[in-house]
Design a protein around this motif. Structure first.
Motif, PDB file in Angstrom:
ATOM      1  N   PHE A 192       0.749  -1.292  -0.028  1.00  0.00           N
ATOM      2  CA  PHE A 192      -0.089   0.057   0.063  1.00  0.00           C
ATOM      3  C   PHE A 192       0.826   1.204   0.093  1.00  0.00           C
ATOM      4  O   PHE A 192       0.882   2.300  -0.902  1.00  0.00           O
ATOM      5  N   ILE A 193       1.840   1.347   0.829  1.00  0.00           N
ATOM      6  CA  ILE A 193       2.741   2.577   0.905  1.00  0.00           C
ATOM      7  C   ILE A 193       3.588   2.766  -0.277  1.00  0.00           C
ATOM      8  O   ILE A 193       3.658   3.846  -0.835  1.00  0.00           O
ATOM      9  N   LEU A 194       4.148   1.376  -0.430  1.00  0.00           N
ATOM     10  CA  LEU A 194       5.354   1.623  -1.378  1.00  0.00           C
ATOM     11  C   LEU A 194       4.750   1.499  -2.857  1.00  0.00           C
ATOM     12  O   LEU A 194       5.486   1.952  -4.055  1.00  0.00           O
ATOM     13  N   ARG A 195       3.694   0.869  -3.385  1.00  0.00           N
ATOM     14  CA  ARG A 195       3.295   0.922  -4.559  1.00  0.00           C
ATOM     15  C   ARG A 195       1.960   1.114  -5.138  1.00  0.00           C
ATOM     16  O   ARG A 195       1.776   1.929  -5.959  1.00  0.00           O
ATOM     17  N   ASP A 196       0.795   0.738  -4.104  1.00  0.00           N
ATOM     18  CA  ASP A 196      -0.479   0.793  -4.762  1.00  0.00           C
ATOM     19  C   ASP A 196      -1.151   2.008  -3.980  1.00  0.00           C
ATOM     20  O   ASP A 196      -2.484   2.108  -4.049  1.00  0.00           O
ATOM     21  N   GLY A 197      -0.566   2.628  -3.212  1.00  0.00           N
ATOM     22  CA  GLY A 197      -1.342   3.823  -2.173  1.00  0.00           C
ATOM     23  C   GLY A 197      -1.857   4.893  -2.544  1.00  0.00           C
ATOM     24  O   GLY A 197      -2.278   5.965  -2.054  1.00  0.00           O
ATOM     25  N   GLY A 198      -1.445   5.288  -4.027  1.00  0.00           N
ATOM     26  CA  GLY A 198      -2.181   6.373  -4.708  1.00  0.00           C
ATOM     27  C   GLY A 198      -1.235   7.612  -3.978  1.00  0.00           C
ATOM     28  O   GLY A 198      -0.121   7.707  -4.083  1.00  0.00           O
ATOM     29  N   ILE A 199      -2.233   8.440  -3.312  1.00  0.00           N
ATOM     30  CA  ILE A 199      -1.164   9.584  -2.653  1.00  0.00           C
ATOM     31  C   ILE A 199      -0.310   9.304  -1.893  1.00  0.00           C
ATOM     32  O   ILE A 199       0.814   9.897  -1.840  1.00  0.00           O
ATOM     33  N   TYR A 200      -0.586   8.319  -1.004  1.00  0.00           N
ATOM     34  CA  TYR A 200       0.650   8.077   0.137  1.00  0.00           C
ATOM     35  C   TYR A 200       1.950   7.468  -0.624  1.00  0.00           C
ATOM     36  O   TYR A 200       3.093   7.706   0.006  1.00  0.00           O
ATOM     37  N   THR A 201       1.640   6.709  -1.808  1.00  0.00           N
ATOM     38  CA  THR A 201       2.958   6.264  -2.570  1.00  0.00           C
ATOM     39  C   THR A 201       3.797   7.647  -3.216  1.00  0.00           C
ATOM     40  O   THR A 201       4.894   7.433  -3.081  1.00  0.00           O
ATOM     41  N   TRP A 202       2.778   8.410  -3.823  1.00  0.00           N
ATOM     42  CA  TRP A 202       3.600   9.596  -4.312  1.00  0.00           C
ATOM     43  C   TRP A 202       4.210  10.362  -3.248  1.00  0.00           C
ATOM     44  O   TRP A 202       5.401  10.688  -3.406  1.00  0.00           O
ATOM     45  N   LEU A 203       3.495  10.537  -2.109  1.00  0.00           N
ATOM     46  CA  LEU A 203       4.170  11.299  -0.851  1.00  0.00           C
ATOM     47  C   LEU A 203       5.303  10.728  -0.535  1.00  0.00           C
ATOM     48  O   LEU A 203       6.410  11.304  -0.371  1.00  0.00           O
ATOM     49  N   PHE A 204       5.248   9.416  -0.527  1.00  0.00           N
ATOM     50  CA  PHE A 204       6.297   8.669   0.164  1.00  0.00           C
ATOM     51  C   PHE A 204       7.689   8.614  -0.861  1.00  0.00           C
ATOM     52  O   PHE A 204       8.775   9.188  -0.647  1.00  0.00           O
ATOM     53  N   TRP A 205       7.512   8.315  -1.969  1.00  0.00           N
ATOM     54  CA  TRP A 205       8.618   8.305  -3.109  1.00  0.00           C
ATOM     55  C   TRP A 205       8.938   9.613  -3.411  1.00  0.00           C
ATOM     56  O   TRP A 205      10.345   9.903  -3.587  1.00  0.00           O
ATOM     57  N   LEU A 206       8.060  10.280  -4.072  1.00  0.00           N
ATOM     58  CA  LEU A 206       8.845  11.550  -4.763  1.00  0.00           C
ATOM     59  C   LEU A 206       8.777  12.553  -3.673  1.00  0.00           C
ATOM     60  O   LEU A 206       9.736  13.108  -3.610  1.00  0.00           O
ATOM     61  N   VAL A 207       8.063  12.819  -2.549  1.00  0.00           N
ATOM     62  CA  VAL A 207       8.115  14.014  -1.869  1.00  0.00           C
ATOM     63  C   VAL A 207       9.070  13.537  -0.617  1.00  0.00           C
ATOM     64  O   VAL A 207       9.954  14.147  -0.323  1.00  0.00           O
ATOM     65  N   GLN A 208       8.617  12.601   0.142  1.00  0.00           N
ATOM     66  CA  GLN A 208       9.637  12.157   1.238  1.00  0.00           C
ATOM     67  C   GLN A 208      10.993  11.621   1.169  1.00  0.00           C
ATOM     68  O   GLN A 208      12.015  12.161   1.381  1.00  0.00           O
ATOM     69  N   VAL A 209      11.149  10.784   0.223  1.00  0.00           N
ATOM     70  CA  VAL A 209      12.553  10.197  -0.342  1.00  0.00           C
ATOM     71  C   VAL A 209      13.166  10.929  -1.392  1.00  0.00           C
ATOM     72  O   VAL A 209      14.492  11.668  -0.990  1.00  0.00           O
ATOM     73  N   GLY A 210      12.371  11.424  -2.471  1.00  0.00           N
ATOM     74  CA  GLY A 210      13.037  12.276  -3.376  1.00  0.00           C
ATOM     75  C   GLY A 210      13.428  13.705  -3.061  1.00  0.00           C
ATOM     76  O   GLY A 210      14.522  14.155  -2.696  1.00  0.00           O
ATOM     77  N   ILE A 211      12.327  14.498  -2.582  1.00  0.00           N
ATOM     78  CA  ILE A 211      12.416  15.886  -2.605  1.00  0.00           C
ATOM     79  C   ILE A 211      12.929  16.212  -1.041  1.00  0.00           C
ATOM     80  O   ILE A 211      13.760  17.091  -0.839  1.00  0.00           O
ATOM     81  N   GLY A 212      12.634  15.576  -0.058  1.00  0.00           N
ATOM     82  CA  GLY A 212      12.913  15.582   1.213  1.00  0.00           C
ATOM     83  C   GLY A 212      14.371  14.922   1.803  1.00  0.00           C
ATOM     84  O   GLY A 212      14.902  15.134   2.654  1.00  0.00           O
ATOM     85  N   GLY A 213      14.728  13.812   0.736  1.00  0.00           N
ATOM     86  CA  GLY A 213      15.897  13.070   1.404  1.00  0.00           C
ATOM     87  C   GLY A 213      16.943  13.101   0.081  1.00  0.00           C
ATOM     88  O   GLY A 213      18.018  13.947   0.537  1.00  0.00           O
ATOM     89  N   LEU A 214      16.717  12.765  -0.867  1.00  0.00           N
ATOM     90  CA  LEU A 214      17.719  12.604  -2.045  1.00  0.00           C
ATOM     91  C   LEU A 214      18.324  14.032  -2.455  1.00  0.00           C
ATOM     92  O   LEU A 214      19.740  14.468  -2.548  1.00  0.00           O
ATOM     93  N   ALA A 215      17.214  14.878  -2.826  1.00  0.00           N
ATOM     94  CA  ALA A 215      17.525  16.123  -3.300  1.00  0.00           C
ATOM     95  C   ALA A 215      18.447  17.054  -2.429  1.00  0.00           C
ATOM     96  O   ALA A 215      19.541  17.804  -2.896  1.00  0.00           O
ATOM     97  N   PRO A 216      17.831  17.091  -1.160  1.00  0.00           N
ATOM     98  CA  PRO A 216      18.879  18.103  -0.277  1.00  0.00           C
ATOM     99  C   PRO A 216      20.278  17.448   0.007  1.00  0.00           C
ATOM    100  O   PRO A 216      21.280  18.320   0.106  1.00  0.00           O
ATOM    101  N   ILE A 217      20.412  16.140  -0.093  1.00  0.00           N
ATOM    102  CA  ILE A 217      21.826  15.504   0.171  1.00  0.00           C
ATOM    103  C   ILE A 217      22.529  15.742  -1.135  1.00  0.00           C
ATOM    104  O   ILE A 217      23.754  16.338  -1.237  1.00  0.00           O
ATOM    105  N   ALA A 218      21.976  15.532  -2.479  1.00  0.00           N
ATOM    106  CA  ALA A 218      22.868  16.001  -3.434  1.00  0.00           C
ATOM    107  C   ALA A 218      23.093  17.474  -3.584  1.00  0.00           C
ATOM    108  O   ALA A 218      24.245  17.637  -3.754  1.00  0.00           O
ATOM    109  N   LEU A 219      22.257  18.248  -3.297  1.00  0.00           N
ATOM    110  CA  LEU A 219      22.332  19.620  -3.263  1.00  0.00           C
ATOM    111  C   LEU A 219      23.591  20.016  -2.434  1.00  0.00           C
ATOM    112  O   LEU A 219      24.393  20.920  -2.760  1.00  0.00           O
ATOM    113  N   ILE A 220      23.684  19.562  -1.442  1.00  0.00           N
ATOM    114  CA  ILE A 220      24.832  19.957  -0.398  1.00  0.00           C
ATOM    115  C   ILE A 220      26.226  19.407  -0.951  1.00  0.00           C
ATOM    116  O   ILE A 220      27.116  19.869  -0.706  1.00  0.00           O
ATOM    117  N   TYR A 221      25.752  17.887  -1.153  1.00  0.00           N
ATOM    118  CA  TYR A 221      27.403  17.228  -1.400  1.00  0.00           C
ATOM    119  C   TYR A 221      27.921  17.361  -2.987  1.00  0.00           C
ATOM    120  O   TYR A 221      29.103  17.277  -3.086  1.00  0.00           O
TER     121      TYR A 221
END
Lengths: 163, 247, 401
Positions: C270-299
């Motif tokens: 549900f969270i990782l694949r089929d959850g619609g809004i929750y899946t988007w929020l998880f991968w795109l916003v939480q992991v992508g925008i809130g995790g990988l992007a700032p790390i990349a930005l700094i490093y």
């Protein structure tokens, strides 16, 4: 010593003639039906909240349903009727509890959960649509309304209405 | 310091002796004078009892919701048609076995756990278990945090989303507090059986049995001893008062 | 280069400062209006239901409370771990920690069904409830951090600062453990019931709290016309990247552990694949925008070392953090509880179905009101107390070598 004064003061308040016949500013307590409380009105006025709290815990935690001071039974005798002869809910300021509580500016939240009329009466949805205020009942305006009412009314009428 | 006469706060004794209509139910805690015909119940909560339900899904008729209707009438929680927010003390659940396709129906309500998660998590102690095993909400100290609803594995609790009126005298309920099945505690205290059980019996299905799980002679105990039964979410080991058979 | 002594001065009264205060005040009023509206009509006017019982207000409250603990990072690093460059910003760190906690608690309290009974929550404790412990942890945190601020600002031997600072550091770890355990100890729901919630929340607090701290520091300096050196930004940005990576790490462990258990396959799908809004929020916003992007930005070196980077990274971490708390709080409730393993369940009470939740404007208003309260409190504190240094240029920060 301060405690003594406080207690004496409370005692005097409880027994004070302010509750009696001749105080023009006392709240107009609506007349009840049925047998009077054996404890007497002064005792009920002073202690009804403690009695209800005590018995509510007996009922809720211990399942003792035969208690005397249960809020459910108050309105068997203390239901104030409106023009149509129907009991008024607590949304109406003539309601038995409000007649004193508005005057004393003591807000009770009993009726957020408990019904304020005798069992079996179909309460209009009006009360719920009032919603909940953030502020306690406006004590000042309510009191002023009472005072004005008393100023207008003749003392004999209020004395009658009280007991 | 001298002591003046204190106005005596009413003691339990005062309250008991006052009032002509007051019937003395107990001589001492646990000693009951009154007996109720046709039921194992007695007045007041008794620590020696553990009230429970046995629900036989095999006898629970498809499409029948007599128990739900009876509960709503008895306790006055009929909603306004907003299914997501209306209270639901008891509901009919339809089950379909994923492997075999067999369907069955059964009612789900507060399971009256022996170790209730709602009681564990309640910050103020408003969720409590009576000594006879009935799990209740003390709405006088419920602050409406809904943590019990997060913790309950059975979705047994509802939050009152709107101001309500016209409550039953025996079932107070109000906006901002949490509520759920009381096992018709007011009826049990009067020696009667819960409204759902009564209604189920009236339909002739007889899918619900109410009784004292501690009494080996009670009907519920005899049936539990005789037929296989289970509790929901047995992995949680909550020892619920509500048991199911023939799911 | 001669180094000036660090001078702490109240914020000067500037036009932009007033403008910011008025703006925050408007949001605060909006929050109060939202509270009054909800309280009057009951929670029927919110998006919350009997299925999703905690909604957007709780997302804001938990984000603010978790950030409160993390806002203390700078102070802890200065007094517990003895890094001199953090000393000038330690006072603000303590003030922000208290303010964020107050803002978060305000949201939590005003969303109660019976906020008028707050006194009950303060006087009756059920000690088997982690919620009740949290009430004590929160109030205790305010007291400990207030004492910490006091010793920092008074002329006591530095040993005192270290002692009280250490107490505050330990307390904040306990506080976030408690907050994480609100979910970690819920046996009923498959999305929670995991010991890793506590360390995950601690990592989240480090990251979100530092991000909020960076933004507040930059904003207060900008509003008062003071300057921050590039080294300070670099230092805080580097730390933020590490914390953001720690959050990703704990998130990965959380989901990998759950994926391994067949019984949790449903919630993970549900969270990782089929959850619609929750899946988007998880991968795109939480992991992508809130995790990988700032790390990349700094490093990543090609982005250079401008001061804007840690600020942008902080914004991204906060956006991702809100998404993460949303996925945990709302996503964890939206997924149905499994009452009957092996059966497909359905009922008029939404058994076996994913619950819908659409936050209402009132909930958003209440949440933003809490944010405004926290920020306003920080501003007022910086206006009346000497918590902000006059100069954070590299030459004026101790230990820059």
């Amino acid at each position: 010593m301060r405690l003594v004064i406080l207690i004496t003061g409370l005692l005097l308040t409880a027994l004070s003639p302010a509750w009696g016949q001749d105080a023009a500013w006392a709240p107009a307590v609506p007349k009840a039906s049925g047998e009077p409380h054996p404890e007497g009105n002064a005792y009920m006025r002073r202690w009804h909240m403690s009695m209800m709290k005590h018995d509510r815990d007996l009922t809720m935690y211990d399942g003792e349903r035969g208690v005397n001071a249960s809020i459910g039974e108050c309105f068997e005798c203390h239901a104030v009727k409106d023009e149509a002869g129907q009991p008024v809910t607590v949304a109406d300021e003539r309601h038995f509890c409000r007649s004193c509580h508005d005057y004393a500016a003591v807000k009770v939240d009993c009726f957020d959960c408990h019904r304020s009329t005798p069992e079996g009466f179909e309460e209009p949805p009006h009360q719920a649509s009032l919603g909940r205020g953030i502020l306690p009942t406006l004590p000042y305006s309510a009191q002023m309304a009472q005072v004005l009412e008393y100023l207008r009314a003749s003392p004999t009428v209020t004395a009658e209405a009280r007991e | 310091m001298t002591c003046t006469q204190k106005p005596a706060a009413p003691t339990r004794r005062d309250i008991l002796k006052s009032g002509a209509a007051m019937a003395t139910l107990q001589l001492a805690p646990g000693v009951t004078l009154m007996a109720f015909g046709g039921s194992e119940a007695q007045a007041a909560a008794d620590a020696g009892k553990r009230w429970g339900l046995l629900i036989d899904a095999g006898k629970c008729a498809e499409g029948c919701s007599a128990c739900v209707t009876a509960c709503a009438d008895e306790n006055g929680w009929k909603g306004k048609g907003d299914a997501e927010r209306d209270a639901q003390w008891i509901r009919k659940v339809t089950l379909k076995n994923k492997a075999t396709g067999r369907t069955s129906e059964l009612p789900v309500m507060c399971q009256h756990c022996e170790s209730p998660p709602c009681v564990d998590v309640c910050p103020t102690g408003a969720s409590f278990k009576r000594k006879d095993g009935i799990v209740l909400v003390d709405k006088h100290i419920c602050i409406g945090c809904r943590y019990c609803m997060m913790a309950c594995p059975f979705k047994a609790r509802s939050f009152v989303h709107e101001p309500v009126t016209n409550q039953k005298t025996h079932a107070p309920r109000g906006v901002g507090t949490v509520e759920g099945c009381t096992l018709c505690v007011h009826r049990i205290d009067a020696g009667r059986i819960p409204a759902c059980v009564e209604a189920c019996a009236a339909t002739g299905n007889g899918a619900m049995v109410f009784g004292d799980l501690r009494d080996p002679e009670s009907e519920i105990s005899r049936r539990l001893a005789e037929y296989p039964s289970l509790t929901l979410r047995p992995d949680l080991d909550l020892n619920q008062g509500v048991r199911y058979a023939e799911i | 280069m001669a180094m000036e002594k660090t001078l702490y001065r109240e914020l000067p009264t500037t036009g932009p400062l007033w403008a910011a205060a008025v703006l925050l005040g408007a949001f605060l009023l909006g929050g109060l209006a939202a509270f009054a509206y909800t309280h009057h009509h009951g929670h029927a006017v919110t998006g919350m239901t009997n299925q999703v019982v905690w909604g957007l207000p709780h997302v804001f409250a938990i984000f603010l409370i978790v950030s409160a603990s993390g806002a203390l990072n700078a102070a802890s690093i200065a007094s517990v771990f003895g890094h001199a460059p953090y000393k000038p910003i330690a006072r603000l760190s303590a003030v922000l920690a208290m303010s964020l906690l107050v803002g978060g608690l305000a949201v939590l309290v005003l969303d109660l069904g019976r906020p008028d009974r707050l006194i009950v929550a303060m006087t009756r404790y059920n000690f088997s409830s982690i919620f009740a412990w949290n009430v004590l942890l929160y109030t205790g945190f305010l007291a400990v951090v207030a004492a910490y601020l006091f010793v920092q600002m008074s002329r006591v031997p530095y040993g005192w600062v270290r002692t009280v600072g250490t107490a505050a550091f330990l307390w904040r770890l306990a506080l976030t453990t408690g907050t994480g355990s609100i979910f970690g100890w819920l046996v009923a729901r498959p999305g929670y019931d995991a010991a890793i919630m506590a360390p995950l929340f601690i990592a989240m607090s480090f990251s979100f709290g530092l991000a909020v701290f960076i933004l507040v520091l930059a904003a207060l300096f900008r509003l008062s016309g003071r300057k921050i050196g590039r080294m300070m930004y670099r230092r805080l940005g580097g730390l933020l990247a590490i914390f953001a990576a720690a959050v990703l790490y704990f998130t990965a462990v959380q989901h990998l552990t759950a994926l391994y258990a067949a019984e949790h396959a449903g919630i993970e799908r549900f969270i990782l694949r089929d959850g619609g809004i929750y899946t988007w929020l998880f991968w795109l916003v939480q992991v992508g925008i809130g995790g990988l992007a700032p790390i990349a930005l700094i490093y990543l070196p090609r982005f250079g070392n401008s001061a804007a980077e840690p600020i942008l990274a902080s914004v991204l971490v906060i956006v991702g953090g809100l998404a993460q708390v949303y996925v945990i709080v709302v996503g964890g409730q939206a997924y149905p509880m499994e009452l009957f393993p092996g059966y497909e369940a359905s009922s008029p009470f939404f058994d076996g179905t994913v619950s819908a939740y659409a936050p209402s404007l009132t909930e958003l208003g209440l949440g933003l009101g809490g944010v405004a309260l926290a920020l306003l409190a920080v501003g007022v504190a910086a206006k009346v107390l000497r918590v902000l240094p006059t100069n954070l240029m590299d030459a004026n920060v101790p230990g820059n070598d």
